[in-house]
Scaffold this active site. Sequence first.
Site, PDB file in Angstrom:
ATOM      1  N   ARG A   1      35.453  42.318  38.958  1.00 13.70           N
ATOM      2  CA  ARG A   1      35.030  40.910  39.024  1.00 13.70           C
ATOM      3  C   ARG A   1      34.393  40.394  37.726  1.00 13.70           C
ATOM      4  O   ARG A   1      34.680  39.263  37.318  1.00 13.70           O
ATOM      5  CB  ARG A   1      34.113  40.665  40.228  1.00 13.70           C
ATOM      6  CG  ARG A   1      34.787  41.009  41.563  1.00 13.70           C
ATOM      7  CD  ARG A   1      34.036  40.496  42.772  1.00 13.70           C
ATOM      8  NE  ARG A   1      34.099  39.056  42.859  1.00 13.70           N
ATOM      9  CZ  ARG A   1      33.144  38.239  42.511  1.00 13.70           C
ATOM     10  NH1 ARG A   1      31.996  38.715  42.065  1.00 13.70           N
ATOM     11  NH2 ARG A   1      33.298  36.942  42.587  1.00 13.70           N
TER      12      ARG A   1
ATOM     13  N   CYS B   1      38.846  51.755  29.035  1.00 16.45           N
ATOM     14  CA  CYS B   1      39.293  51.470  27.676  1.00 16.45           C
ATOM     15  C   CYS B   1      39.701  50.007  27.550  1.00 16.45           C
ATOM     16  O   CYS B   1      40.890  49.667  27.552  1.00 16.45           O
ATOM     17  CB  CYS B   1      40.454  52.377  27.324  1.00 16.45           C
ATOM     18  SG  CYS B   1      39.916  54.061  27.304  1.00 16.45           S
ATOM     19  N   GLU B   2      38.729  49.178  27.465  1.00 22.13           N
ATOM     20  CA  GLU B   2      38.941  47.730  27.433  1.00 22.13           C
ATOM     21  C   GLU B   2      37.602  47.151  26.971  1.00 22.13           C
ATOM     22  O   GLU B   2      36.575  47.423  27.598  1.00 22.13           O
ATOM     23  CB  GLU B   2      39.243  47.286  28.869  1.00 22.13           C
ATOM     24  CG  GLU B   2      39.672  45.898  29.072  1.00 22.13           C
ATOM     25  CD  GLU B   2      41.189  45.783  29.254  1.00 22.13           C
ATOM     26  OE1 GLU B   2      41.703  44.787  28.773  1.00 22.13           O
ATOM     27  OE2 GLU B   2      41.821  46.666  29.861  1.00 22.13           O
TER      28      GLU B   2
ATOM     29  N   PRO C   1      35.438  34.123  57.343  1.00 20.76           N
ATOM     30  CA  PRO C   1      34.662  34.482  56.157  1.00 20.76           C
ATOM     31  C   PRO C   1      34.846  35.954  55.794  1.00 20.76           C
ATOM     32  O   PRO C   1      35.057  36.787  56.675  1.00 20.76           O
ATOM     33  CB  PRO C   1      33.218  34.228  56.598  1.00 20.76           C
ATOM     34  CG  PRO C   1      33.233  34.400  58.077  1.00 20.76           C
ATOM     35  CD  PRO C   1      34.612  34.009  58.549  1.00 20.76           C
ATOM     36  N   GLY C   2      34.803  36.250  54.525  1.00 23.13           N
ATOM     37  CA  GLY C   2      34.863  37.638  54.071  1.00 23.13           C
ATOM     38  C   GLY C   2      33.601  37.973  53.291  1.00 23.13           C
ATOM     39  O   GLY C   2      32.713  38.674  53.762  1.00 23.13           O
TER      40      GLY C   2
HETATM   41  N1  LLP Z   1      40.859  32.916  54.329  1.00 21.46           N
HETATM   42  C1  LLP Z   1      41.791  32.788  53.377  1.00 21.46           C
HETATM   43  C2  LLP Z   1      43.074  32.170  53.703  1.00 21.46           C
HETATM   44  C3  LLP Z   1      41.513  33.250  52.081  1.00 21.46           C
HETATM   45  O1  LLP Z   1      42.437  33.106  51.134  1.00 21.46           O
HETATM   46  C4  LLP Z   1      40.274  33.847  51.788  1.00 21.46           C
HETATM   47  C5  LLP Z   1      39.967  34.350  50.460  1.00 21.46           C
HETATM   48  C6  LLP Z   1      39.335  33.979  52.831  1.00 21.46           C
HETATM   49  C7  LLP Z   1      39.656  33.484  54.094  1.00 21.46           C
HETATM   50  C8  LLP Z   1      37.986  34.611  52.633  1.00 21.46           C
HETATM   51  O2  LLP Z   1      37.217  33.937  51.702  1.00 21.46           O
HETATM   52  P1  LLP Z   1      35.690  34.395  51.467  1.00 21.46           P
HETATM   53  O3  LLP Z   1      34.927  34.064  52.725  1.00 21.46           O
HETATM   54  O4  LLP Z   1      35.694  35.848  51.184  1.00 21.46           O
HETATM   55  O5  LLP Z   1      35.263  33.592  50.304  1.00 21.46           O
HETATM   56  N2  LLP Z   1      38.892  38.053  44.606  1.00 21.46           N
HETATM   57  C9  LLP Z   1      38.049  36.881  44.563  1.00 21.46           C
HETATM   58  C10 LLP Z   1      38.031  36.163  45.870  1.00 21.46           C
HETATM   59  C11 LLP Z   1      39.407  35.745  46.335  1.00 21.46           C
HETATM   60  C12 LLP Z   1      39.365  35.063  47.682  1.00 21.46           C
HETATM   61  C13 LLP Z   1      40.740  34.893  48.211  1.00 21.46           C
HETATM   62  N3  LLP Z   1      40.807  34.298  49.495  1.00 21.46           N
HETATM   63  C14 LLP Z   1      36.635  37.286  44.139  1.00 21.46           C
HETATM   64  O6  LLP Z   1      36.390  38.463  43.913  1.00 21.46           O
HETATM   65  O7  LLP Z   1      35.770  36.421  43.994  1.00 21.46           O
END
Ligand code: LLP
Length: 444
Positions: A334, A365-366, A295-296
Amino acid sequence: MDSTNQLLKPVSTKINEEGNLEIGGCDLVKLAETYSTPLYVLDEQTLRAICKDYKDAFNAYPKINMMFASKSLCTMATSKLLFDEGFGFDVVSSGEIYTVYKAGVDMSKVLFNGNNKSFDELALAIELGVGRISVDNFFELSLLNETAKSHNKIVNILLRITPGIECHTHEYIQTGHLDSKFGFDLTQVDEAVELILNEYKNLKLHGLHAHIGSQIFETSVYSDEIEILVRELARLDEKFGLKLDEINIGGGLGVKYTKDDCPPSVYTIAEIIINKLNDCISKYQIDAPSVFLEPGRSIISTSGVTLYTIGSSKQVPKGKKYVAVDGGMADNPRPSMYQAEYVAEIANKKENVSSKKVTIAGRFCESGDILIKDINLPEPEEGDILCVYNTGAYNYSMASNYNRAQKPAMVLVNNSQSDIIVRRETLDDLILHDEIPDRLRNND
Ligand code: LLP
């Protein structure tokens, strides 16, 4: 049980005696004065609380391994903190590999992901001893085998598969559906395995990896994913006599950006995942695999807020009132990329009673650089400090220098202490890599 990803604001958020918002015991107005704005603020207490939630929630499955998806936020300090909390790391570039390496992370706890890793990146991963590489496609299998051979190493890999699961999130952040740029289609797995077993002698396959998408609120998708991954392990054992003992189920759990968002608790997700794992282990009669989560957003988002200073405003006759801040799409792309919604408060307005509907405009500027549409705030005035919540994930990590903006600083707050963990870019940082060729210098 509730978990920290279900909160809109950091756990330590309160109004102090001076009537200002504070986080981690630090007055946000003073932070803005000290470090200037825009400013990313990260609350250590919230971050450690969600780490504990994850660890407690998954305690019942001993072979669990927590990895943090660095793409959501990658700095040396956060990597060090999360490593000390027991996390490994999912990385997707040499930049992320280098950052966690320099932060002192045990590289055997790092997994390298991505759909187009270069030779140089794979070589760096091998040289620094990255624990697993999740191979995404046939081209990469061959490239990695060559790279491993040239380093005289056997490289430990997973196969990234596309499980064919749709989840209801923004289409740009879905990844597990069939027509995706990521991973092997299930119909290609056998061919990949045959190549690994028969030709690619420098690759050692340990298991399978999948990731369905991001900002997920549905719990059933994880069960579906586990069923597919465990079934594949059993099938590969049956067909090739191959005992794979790892599955990585990716990340994706959502967070609460607005009061209408109701992400499930980490405890609920954990129970569903563990029950499903145990069911599948007995159904397919395999040994319990090691399970990796990455998770991120749900780890880092809630601990982060961004502070801005309010500048100009504009009342469109018979239209909206626009209030502009000193940041926007360069520090938080985002809203313009995904129509993402955020909640904000004015840090220095004692009576936070809603009184005026305004639209918070960025300074870039958008026309699309609008941070928050139609939010009720106590009459915003020039010089007020706006605190936008839930900006810990995918803000700094996706920040740009659009309009030659300097990327903001980031401070870590806890127990009334604040420390810079990323310093603000200077004007000289912006031109650091610029060169003027001699032939343009004729008139100097
Ligand atoms: N593992 C893989 C292989 C991934 O591609 C991702 C996220 C994660 C884990 C982590 O996912 P999370 O737990 O953070 O949902 N920029 C976008 C999100 C792109 C996520 C890409 N992959 C945003 O700001 O919503």
